[in-house]
Design a protein around this motif. Structure first.
Motif, PDB file in Angstrom:
ATOM      1  N   ALA A   1       0.832  -1.204   0.000  1.00 46.78           N
ATOM      2  CA  ALA A   1       0.000   0.000   0.000  1.00 46.78           C
ATOM      3  C   ALA A   1       0.866   1.253   0.000  1.00 46.78           C
ATOM      4  N   VAL A   2       1.947   1.236   0.766  1.00 47.68           N
ATOM      5  CA  VAL A   2       2.870   2.371   0.817  1.00 47.68           C
ATOM      6  C   VAL A   2       3.495   2.607  -0.555  1.00 47.68           C
ATOM      7  N   LYS A   3       3.926   1.526  -1.213  1.00 49.39           N
ATOM      8  CA  LYS A   3       4.519   1.640  -2.554  1.00 49.39           C
ATOM      9  C   LYS A   3       3.529   2.245  -3.549  1.00 49.39           C
ATOM     10  N   GLU A   4       2.274   1.817  -3.467  1.00 54.49           N
ATOM     11  CA  GLU A   4       1.255   2.336  -4.378  1.00 54.49           C
ATOM     12  C   GLU A   4       1.002   3.824  -4.125  1.00 54.49           C
ATOM     13  N   MET A   5       0.959   4.221  -2.849  1.00 49.63           N
ATOM     14  CA  MET A   5       0.766   5.630  -2.509  1.00 49.63           C
ATOM     15  C   MET A   5       1.937   6.474  -3.010  1.00 49.63           C
ATOM     16  N   GLN A   6       3.145   5.947  -2.861  1.00 52.75           N
ATOM     17  CA  GLN A   6       4.333   6.664  -3.333  1.00 52.75           C
ATOM     18  C   GLN A   6       4.347   6.739  -4.857  1.00 52.75           C
ATOM     19  N   ARG A   7       3.884   5.665  -5.503  1.00 55.67           N
ATOM     20  CA  ARG A   7       3.826   5.653  -6.965  1.00 55.67           C
ATOM     21  C   ARG A   7       2.884   6.731  -7.481  1.00 55.67           C
ATOM     22  N   GLN A   8       1.836   7.022  -6.702  1.00 57.87           N
ATOM     23  CA  GLN A   8       0.862   8.034  -7.090  1.00 57.87           C
ATOM     24  C   GLN A   8       1.281   9.441  -6.661  1.00 57.87           C
ATOM     25  N   GLY A   9       2.504   9.555  -6.127  1.00 64.53           N
ATOM     26  CA  GLY A   9       3.047  10.873  -5.815  1.00 64.53           C
ATOM     27  C   GLY A   9       2.895  11.324  -4.378  1.00 64.53           C
ATOM     28  N   GLU A  10       2.337  10.468  -3.504  1.00 64.26           N
ATOM     29  CA  GLU A  10       2.185  10.839  -2.099  1.00 64.26           C
ATOM     30  C   GLU A  10       3.499  10.633  -1.360  1.00 64.26           C
ATOM     31  N   LYS A  11       3.791  11.556  -0.453  1.00 60.60           N
ATOM     32  CA  LYS A  11       4.990  11.422   0.379  1.00 60.60           C
ATOM     33  C   LYS A  11       4.617  10.671   1.645  1.00 60.60           C
ATOM     34  N   VAL A  12       5.048   9.427   1.729  1.00 59.84           N
ATOM     35  CA  VAL A  12       4.679   8.560   2.852  1.00 59.84           C
ATOM     36  C   VAL A  12       5.949   8.055   3.522  1.00 59.84           C
ATOM     37  N   ASP A  13       6.102   8.351   4.813  1.00 57.00           N
ATOM     38  CA  ASP A  13       7.252   7.865   5.574  1.00 57.00           C
ATOM     39  C   ASP A  13       6.764   6.793   6.538  1.00 57.00           C
ATOM     40  N   ASP A  14       6.768   5.533   6.071  1.00 61.69           N
ATOM     41  CA  ASP A  14       6.245   4.453   6.906  1.00 61.69           C
ATOM     42  C   ASP A  14       7.234   4.008   7.983  1.00 61.69           C
ATOM     43  N   SER A  15       8.375   4.708   8.096  1.00 63.02           N
ATOM     44  CA  SER A  15       9.286   4.412   9.207  1.00 63.02           C
ATOM     45  C   SER A  15       8.752   5.000  10.508  1.00 63.02           C
ATOM     46  N   LYS A  16       7.825   5.936  10.387  1.00 59.18           N
ATOM     47  CA  LYS A  16       7.191   6.527  11.573  1.00 59.18           C
ATOM     48  C   LYS A  16       6.058   5.607  12.031  1.00 59.18           C
ATOM     49  N   PRO A  17       6.076   5.181  13.293  1.00 59.19           N
ATOM     50  CA  PRO A  17       5.055   4.235  13.786  1.00 59.19           C
ATOM     51  C   PRO A  17       3.626   4.719  13.598  1.00 59.19           C
ATOM     52  N   ASP A  18       3.392   6.042  13.822  1.00 57.86           N
ATOM     53  CA  ASP A  18       2.018   6.535  13.713  1.00 57.86           C
ATOM     54  C   ASP A  18       1.523   6.516  12.270  1.00 57.86           C
ATOM     55  N   VAL A  19       2.448   6.737  11.312  1.00 66.20           N
ATOM     56  CA  VAL A  19       2.071   6.684   9.897  1.00 66.20           C
ATOM     57  C   VAL A  19       1.733   5.253   9.501  1.00 66.20           C
ATOM     58  N   LYS A  20       2.580   4.324   9.909  1.00 66.68           N
ATOM     59  CA  LYS A  20       2.343   2.918   9.587  1.00 66.68           C
ATOM     60  C   LYS A  20       1.044   2.425  10.231  1.00 66.68           C
ATOM     61  N   LYS A  21       0.799   2.876  11.462  1.00 63.19           N
ATOM     62  CA  LYS A  21      -0.438   2.479  12.153  1.00 63.19           C
ATOM     63  C   LYS A  21      -1.664   3.001  11.412  1.00 63.19           C
ATOM     64  N   ALA A  22      -1.593   4.261  10.940  1.00 57.60           N
ATOM     65  CA  ALA A  22      -2.732   4.855  10.221  1.00 57.60           C
ATOM     66  C   ALA A  22      -3.012   4.106   8.926  1.00 57.60           C
ATOM     67  N   ILE A  23      -1.949   3.722   8.211  1.00 56.02           N
ATOM     68  CA  ILE A  23      -2.128   2.978   6.960  1.00 56.02           C
ATOM     69  C   ILE A  23      -2.731   1.611   7.246  1.00 56.02           C
ATOM     70  N   LYS A  24      -2.238   0.966   8.286  1.00 55.25           N
ATOM     71  CA  LYS A  24      -2.764  -0.364   8.649  1.00 55.25           C
ATOM     72  C   LYS A  24      -4.243  -0.273   8.990  1.00 55.25           C
ATOM     73  N   GLU A  25      -4.606   0.728   9.776  1.00 52.52           N
ATOM     74  CA  GLU A  25      -6.015   0.874  10.177  1.00 52.52           C
ATOM     75  C   GLU A  25      -6.901   1.142   8.971  1.00 52.52           C
ATOM     76  N   GLN A  26      -6.389   1.953   8.031  1.00 59.12           N
ATOM     77  CA  GLN A  26      -7.178   2.243   6.845  1.00 59.12           C
ATOM     78  C   GLN A  26      -7.413   0.982   6.019  1.00 59.12           C
ATOM     79  N   LEU A  27      -6.392   0.153   5.894  1.00 60.14           N
ATOM     80  CA  LEU A  27      -6.530  -1.105   5.156  1.00 60.14           C
ATOM     81  C   LEU A  27      -7.510  -2.046   5.853  1.00 60.14           C
ATOM     82  N   ILE A  28      -7.451  -2.065   7.170  1.00 65.19           N
ATOM     83  CA  ILE A  28      -8.388  -2.910   7.931  1.00 65.19           C
ATOM     84  C   ILE A  28      -9.818  -2.417   7.729  1.00 65.19           C
ATOM     85  N   LEU A  29     -10.000  -1.100   7.769  1.00 67.20           N
ATOM     86  CA  LEU A  29     -11.332  -0.534   7.553  1.00 67.20           C
ATOM     87  C   LEU A  29     -11.872  -0.917   6.178  1.00 67.20           C
TER      88      LEU A  29
END
Length: 306
Positions: free
Chosen positions: A101-129
């Motif tokens: 999901a992070v790779k796809e977001m980056q491919r679409q031009g979004e700046k995503v730093d999944d090394s940050k725990p809160d960012v990774k948590k937000a992405i995980k929650e969105q996928l679960i939703l």
């Protein structure tokens, strides 16, 4: 998706433990056994709050801020309810799915730093939703042929094609603003020749400045709304086979011949069926989602302390 609102509203009791807590740790909502704090709410509306403070003042500022807080809190409560259900039903996502999901977001031009725990948590929650909504809402959705036909009959104005013209053109383009008068005189002379029976295609070939001149001025079919307004107005009352007087636009002087006129007509059902299917599916999806969300709220303990 829009929230349906909060079911239970309460106020703080003076002297309660919540009042004694630091402001940012203050509890603003209880969702079953989970809490939402003021600091979490403020983090959610930080960007929106800045925009509102930059744009509004006085009572309107306060009204807008309260509305933003209410909307964000509603969304957070709905978020928690769905995550709670996902946990109860064992819905989860893998680290690999998060990485994809992070790779796809980056491919679409979004700046995503999944090394940050809160960012990774937000992405995980969105996928679960997304996954829990797919299972609980979308998996059972079906659109029948009867529903498609009913939508077509009830919304036919959406599929009405405007009046269609087949036209030809002689275009005289001024070389400069000072040359406008000369262009008008040239167009008037051509119009006079046409009124005396000159062949339109021949004049277009020899004297038109338009790119369609080599084709005898033929522009083909155009629909109402696709032409410049002055030309639309000139064609509105023109009979088939006749030509307009020179019509002036920023492009130059146009003389239009109406070759054929087709009245407004409805696009056939077979042609728009797939389009309707998408429209009906999206509406059913939204309605089903809202009903499902309401059921979650009806079964939950929700207390708002805000």
């Amino acid at each position: 998706m829009q929230g349906l609102g909060i079911l239970l509203l309460t106020t703080h009791l003076a002297g309660s433990p919540v009042e004694a807590a630091p402001t940012t740790a203050r509890i603003v909502a209880v969702v079953n056994s989970e809490l939402i704090t003021l600091s979490e709410l403020k983090a959610q509306i930080e960007a929106e709050e800045k925009r509102i403070r930059d744009q509004y003042r006085g009572p309107e500022l306060q009204r807008r801020l309260h509305q933003a807080e209410y909307t964000a809190l509603t969304r957070m409560i709905e978020h928690k309810l769905q995550l709670q259900l996902a946990k109860k039903k064992g819905v989860d996502v893998t680290d690999e799915e998060i990485a994809n999901a992070v790779k796809e977001m980056q491919r679409q031009g979004e700046k995503v730093d999944d090394s940050k725990p809160d960012v990774k948590k937000a992405i995980k929650e969105q996928l679960i939703l997304l996954r829990v909504i797919d299972r609980e809402v979308r998996s059972s959705l079906m659109v029948s042929e009867t529903e498609l036909q009913r939508y077509y009959l009830q919304h036919q104005s959406q599929f009405l094609l405007p009046e269609e013209y087949r036209i030809s053109q002689i275009l005289i383009v001024p070389r400069s603003d000072e040359d406008r008068a000369q262009a008008r005189a040239k167009a008037a002379a051509i119009y006079a020749e046409l009124k005396q029976g000159a062949d339109f295609a021949d004049l277009a070939l020899r004297r038109s400045d338009g790119p369609e001149a080599p084709r005898g001025g033929t522009l083909g079919y155009v629909r109402q709304g696709e032409l410049l307004p002055p030309i639309e107005r000139a064609l509105a009352t023109l009979e088939t086979g006749l030509v307009t007087e020179p019509v002036e636009t920023p492009q130059g002087l146009h003389i239009i011949r109406l070759e054929e006129k087709n009245p407004p007509q409805f696009r056939p059902f077979a042609e728009v069926k797939m389009e309707i299917q998408g429209l009906v599916y999206r509406q059913k999806n939204e309605d089903t989602y809202q009903n499902w969300l309401k059921t979650l709220k009806d079964k939950a303990y929700i207390e708002v302390k805000f």
